[in-house]
Design a protein around this motif. Structure first.
Motif, PDB file in Angstrom:
ATOM      1  N   GLU A  99      10.044 -30.049  15.628  1.00  0.00           N
ATOM      2  CA  GLU A  99      10.797 -31.288  15.839  1.00  0.00           C
ATOM      3  C   GLU A  99       9.857 -32.490  15.898  1.00  0.00           C
ATOM      4  O   GLU A  99      10.155 -33.543  15.331  1.00  0.00           O
ATOM      5  N   ALA A 100       8.711 -32.346  16.553  1.00  0.00           N
ATOM      6  CA  ALA A 100       7.741 -33.439  16.606  1.00  0.00           C
ATOM      7  C   ALA A 100       7.190 -33.736  15.210  1.00  0.00           C
ATOM      8  O   ALA A 100       7.027 -34.904  14.828  1.00  0.00           O
ATOM      9  N   LEU A 101       6.922 -32.701  14.425  1.00  0.00           N
ATOM     10  CA  LEU A 101       6.448 -32.887  13.055  1.00  0.00           C
ATOM     11  C   LEU A 101       7.510 -33.573  12.211  1.00  0.00           C
ATOM     12  O   LEU A 101       7.218 -34.501  11.453  1.00  0.00           O
ATOM     13  N   ARG A 102       8.747 -33.158  12.361  1.00  0.00           N
ATOM     14  CA  ARG A 102       9.860 -33.762  11.618  1.00  0.00           C
ATOM     15  C   ARG A 102       9.990 -35.251  11.960  1.00  0.00           C
ATOM     16  O   ARG A 102      10.118 -36.093  11.074  1.00  0.00           O
ATOM     17  N   ARG A 103       9.923 -35.585  13.250  1.00  0.00           N
ATOM     18  CA  ARG A 103      10.017 -36.992  13.676  1.00  0.00           C
ATOM     19  C   ARG A 103       8.846 -37.807  13.154  1.00  0.00           C
ATOM     20  O   ARG A 103       9.007 -38.941  12.700  1.00  0.00           O
ATOM     21  N   ALA A 104       7.643 -37.228  13.192  1.00  0.00           N
ATOM     22  CA  ALA A 104       6.449 -37.927  12.718  1.00  0.00           C
ATOM     23  C   ALA A 104       6.547 -38.209  11.221  1.00  0.00           C
ATOM     24  O   ALA A 104       6.241 -39.322  10.769  1.00  0.00           O
ATOM     25  N   LEU A 105       6.977 -37.215  10.448  1.00  0.00           N
ATOM     26  CA  LEU A 105       7.148 -37.420   9.013  1.00  0.00           C
ATOM     27  C   LEU A 105       8.222 -38.460   8.723  1.00  0.00           C
ATOM     28  O   LEU A 105       8.069 -39.302   7.833  1.00  0.00           O
ATOM     29  N   HIS A 106       9.303 -38.407   9.480  1.00  0.00           N
ATOM     30  CA  HIS A 106      10.381 -39.387   9.314  1.00  0.00           C
ATOM     31  C   HIS A 106       9.854 -40.806   9.548  1.00  0.00           C
ATOM     32  O   HIS A 106      10.117 -41.714   8.755  1.00  0.00           O
ATOM     33  N   GLU A 107       9.103 -41.003  10.627  1.00  0.00           N
ATOM     34  CA  GLU A 107       8.553 -42.327  10.932  1.00  0.00           C
ATOM     35  C   GLU A 107       7.553 -42.773   9.875  1.00  0.00           C
ATOM     36  O   GLU A 107       7.516 -43.941   9.498  1.00  0.00           O
ATOM     37  N   LEU A 108       6.748 -41.846   9.387  1.00  0.00           N
ATOM     38  CA  LEU A 108       5.774 -42.166   8.348  1.00  0.00           C
ATOM     39  C   LEU A 108       6.477 -42.636   7.070  1.00  0.00           C
ATOM     40  O   LEU A 108       6.115 -43.664   6.487  1.00  0.00           O
ATOM     41  N   VAL A 109       7.499 -41.894   6.653  1.00  0.00           N
ATOM     42  CA  VAL A 109       8.241 -42.243   5.446  1.00  0.00           C
ATOM     43  C   VAL A 109       9.010 -43.555   5.643  1.00  0.00           C
ATOM     44  O   VAL A 109       9.100 -44.379   4.735  1.00  0.00           O
ATOM     45  N   LEU A 110       9.533 -43.776   6.839  1.00  0.00           N
ATOM     46  CA  LEU A 110      10.260 -45.007   7.137  1.00  0.00           C
ATOM     47  C   LEU A 110       9.335 -46.219   7.079  1.00  0.00           C
ATOM     48  O   LEU A 110       9.706 -47.284   6.609  1.00  0.00           O
ATOM     49  N   ARG A 111       8.107 -46.045   7.513  1.00  0.00           N
ATOM     50  CA  ARG A 111       7.141 -47.142   7.598  1.00  0.00           C
ATOM     51  C   ARG A 111       6.541 -47.520   6.249  1.00  0.00           C
ATOM     52  O   ARG A 111       6.170 -48.667   6.033  1.00  0.00           O
ATOM     53  N   HIS A 112       6.450 -46.573   5.319  1.00  0.00           N
ATOM     54  CA  HIS A 112       5.745 -46.821   4.058  1.00  0.00           C
ATOM     55  C   HIS A 112       6.684 -46.682   2.852  1.00  0.00           C
ATOM     56  O   HIS A 112       7.062 -45.570   2.474  1.00  0.00           O
ATOM     57  N   GLU A 113       7.008 -47.810   2.237  1.00  0.00           N
ATOM     58  CA  GLU A 113       7.924 -47.829   1.090  1.00  0.00           C
ATOM     59  C   GLU A 113       7.487 -46.935  -0.068  1.00  0.00           C
ATOM     60  O   GLU A 113       8.338 -46.313  -0.703  1.00  0.00           O
ATOM     61  N   PRO A 114       6.190 -46.852  -0.393  1.00  0.00           N
ATOM     62  CA  PRO A 114       5.812 -45.990  -1.532  1.00  0.00           C
ATOM     63  C   PRO A 114       6.267 -44.538  -1.367  1.00  0.00           C
ATOM     64  O   PRO A 114       6.493 -43.847  -2.360  1.00  0.00           O
ATOM     65  N   LEU A 115       6.437 -44.074  -0.131  1.00  0.00           N
ATOM     66  CA  LEU A 115       6.884 -42.702   0.097  1.00  0.00           C
ATOM     67  C   LEU A 115       8.388 -42.542  -0.130  1.00  0.00           C
ATOM     68  O   LEU A 115       8.892 -41.428  -0.194  1.00  0.00           O
ATOM     69  N   ARG A 116       9.103 -43.673  -0.238  1.00  0.00           N
ATOM     70  CA  ARG A 116      10.545 -43.645  -0.500  1.00  0.00           C
ATOM     71  C   ARG A 116      10.875 -44.176  -1.902  1.00  0.00           C
ATOM     72  O   ARG A 116      12.020 -44.444  -2.207  1.00  0.00           O
ATOM     73  N   THR A 117       9.855 -44.332  -2.718  1.00  0.00           N
ATOM     74  CA  THR A 117      10.039 -44.955  -4.026  1.00  0.00           C
ATOM     75  C   THR A 117      10.134 -43.921  -5.144  1.00  0.00           C
ATOM     76  O   THR A 117       9.336 -43.000  -5.211  1.00  0.00           O
ATOM     77  N   THR A 118      11.126 -44.097  -5.983  1.00  0.00           N
ATOM     78  CA  THR A 118      11.260 -43.318  -7.207  1.00  0.00           C
ATOM     79  C   THR A 118      11.291 -44.314  -8.364  1.00  0.00           C
ATOM     80  O   THR A 118      11.398 -45.514  -8.154  1.00  0.00           O
ATOM     81  N   PHE A 119      11.195 -43.805  -9.566  1.00  0.00           N
ATOM     82  CA  PHE A 119      11.179 -44.674 -10.735  1.00  0.00           C
ATOM     83  C   PHE A 119      12.353 -44.333 -11.625  1.00  0.00           C
ATOM     84  O   PHE A 119      12.652 -43.164 -11.852  1.00  0.00           O
ATOM     85  N   VAL A 120      13.024 -45.369 -12.089  1.00  0.00           N
ATOM     86  CA  VAL A 120      14.150 -45.200 -13.000  1.00  0.00           C
ATOM     87  C   VAL A 120      13.847 -45.996 -14.265  1.00  0.00           C
ATOM     88  O   VAL A 120      13.100 -46.968 -14.229  1.00  0.00           O
TER      89      VAL A 120
END
Length: 102
Positions: free
Chosen positions: A63-84
């Motif tokens: 659960e701590a790892l899941r929360r940490a990854l969630h916060e990391l992805v939320l903080r950094h747009e390149p981790l949420r970016t796809t290309f169309v």
């Protein structure tokens, strides 16, 4: 119908929340467009892939790892970016939220 200042603020907040839930489309940088073109020319190539392995020892708090990854992805747009591709050109599509899976 006239809205009170409180109703106007509430409506504005609602519109901003709605806007932030939608993916944002942005142009690609020159470097991103070059990488996109390289990928299109050599689709089976793994040249642009950078594999990484991490070994964790000890007890894992999933659960701590899941929360940490969630916060990391939320903080950094390149981790949420796809290309169309649209009209033969690449664009970045930035998701407002992305839940990483373990």
């Amino acid at each position: 119908m006239t809205l009170s200042p409180e109703q106007k603020r509430a409506r504005l907040a609602e519109l901003l929340r709605e806007k932030n839930r939608q993916p944002q489309r942005a142009p690609t940088s020159f470097a991103q467009e070059r990488m996109w073109l390289q990928e299109r020319l050599a689709t089976s190539s793994a040249t642009l892939h950078v594999p990484v392995a991490v070994r964790l020892s000890g007890q894992l708090d999933e659960e701590a790892l899941r929360r940490a990854l969630h916060e990391l992805v939320l903080r950094h747009e390149p981790l949420r970016t796809t290309f169309v591709e649209q009209d033969g050109r690449p664009f970045q599509l930035i998701a407002p939220v992305l839940e990483p899976s373990l």
